[in-house]
Design an enzyme around this catalytic site. Sequence first.
Site, short mmCIF file in Angstrom:
data_model
loop_
_atom_site.label_atom_id
_atom_site.label_comp_id
_atom_site.label_asym_id
_atom_site.label_seq_id
_atom_site.Cartn_x
_atom_site.Cartn_y
_atom_site.Cartn_z
N ARG A 1 -3.92 1.57 -6.88
CA ARG A 1 -2.91 1.17 -7.78
C ARG A 1 -2.98 -0.09 -7.87
O ARG A 1 -3.18 -0.97 -7.17
CB ARG A 1 -1.46 1.68 -7.62
CG ARG A 1 -0.82 1.14 -6.47
CD ARG A 1 0.07 0.23 -6.59
NE ARG A 1 0.68 -0.69 -5.18
CZ ARG A 1 0.47 -1.64 -4.71
NH1 ARG A 1 -0.60 -2.29 -5.44
NH2 ARG A 1 0.95 -2.25 -3.71
N ASP B 1 3.73 2.49 -3.44
CA ASP B 1 2.23 2.73 -3.52
C ASP B 1 2.16 4.29 -3.27
O ASP B 1 0.94 4.94 -4.19
CB ASP B 1 1.67 2.23 -2.08
CG ASP B 1 1.76 0.69 -2.24
OD1 ASP B 1 2.36 0.17 -3.01
OD2 ASP B 1 1.68 -0.08 -1.28
#
Length: 391
Positions: A36, A184
């Site tokens: 990400r 995350d």
Amino acid sequence: MATLLPHVNSVKEKALQTFAEKFGEQTAVCVYAPGRVNLIGEHTDYNDGFVLPMALPMVTVIVGKSHNGKKTRILSLSDVVGDINEFEFEAGNRTDIKPGEPKWANYIKGCIANFICDVPAFNAVIVSTVPPGAGLSSSAALEVATYTFLETLSGKKPETPELKALACQKAEHDFAGVPCGIMDQFISTMGKEGYALLLDCRDLITKQIPMLHLDNYVFLITNSNTPHKLSSSAYCERRDCCYEAAKILGKKSLRDANMNDILALISQNVSESIVKKARHVVTEIQRTLNAAVALEKSDFQQFGRLMNESHDSLRDDYEVSSKELDSLVSAAREVDGVLGSRLTGAGFGGCTVTLLKKDAVDKTIQHMKAKYSGTPTFYIATPSGGAREIS
Ligand code: NG1
Ligand code: MG
């Protein structure tokens, strides 16, 4: 030129071929989970604040198959694993699993230990295109890919995707020893193609923010290729400053603080360092909310301004930038067509993220390369989907 990322199918092919060579049979399960990039909302997750990440086309693929033996055997083709790229262990009862060596295997062990049921022994191969140590969440990608693999292998899933992300975070806390926030694992689990994810880290409520009309704009990731120097001790120091500031203010977390509270800290003669850390968090939480609104309205100019303010605050108040990151950000901002640029992730090294016009990509890359003393790597970040099984 930006580095072309291999398509997930070619990563999968490589994993399948390696599996066939290593284990002498075909696999049954193929899954992936993405890395990400956090667009804005830095160092807010552990302060109960907001974050706005999106999932990347960089992925960790796991292929494998269960068997009737006792030993789980895993081969990783990742660069970070060092000399020991294979390991085997007896999973048996999942509550008996303990972390150990090699370190990379702890993410996998942690996920097995925190899965909802015991799983049979299996053979697996891992291949990843998420660059490690760059602030793009290679660790969460590995955890969420492992958990997704276990779901497919066992045919069992937790009741909600939130529980899956939390189990992966627990794996990172307890097995890798990293006291990370929840951003995350959430985005790697819940990412949606074409969307960024606004996550309220206090109550874990999420909102998918469509990235409409992005046609003429693009997010460019630049890896400074300088590792997260000092990052773990400095990360914990920053976190402790925030907790200290909240305690002085009598608040549960800095999420509940506002600019008046910052003034109150100053008038109580609290150390400048603590005041600055708290000010970053308070202003960054507001910037993140404003950025989500700007994105929903396709107001990219405003989004870019907020990115710039975020970087300046991380540099001057939170003090987590580095000369390399500052130099990449300044170089990007000098180019016509760049709307905003900031460091992303914990800081000290790793990557920057830049919002710019598509037709300015080549000249921006050239300019950043010319101005930067090291050798950067560039990736175009398209908002991608979260973890899933690949058929
Ligand atoms: P990176 O640097 O991307 O690993 C770290 C934390 C996040 C968040 C950011 C700062 C870990 C694994 N992740 O991200 O939870 O706190 O820093 O916003 O430590
Ligand atoms: Mg990380």
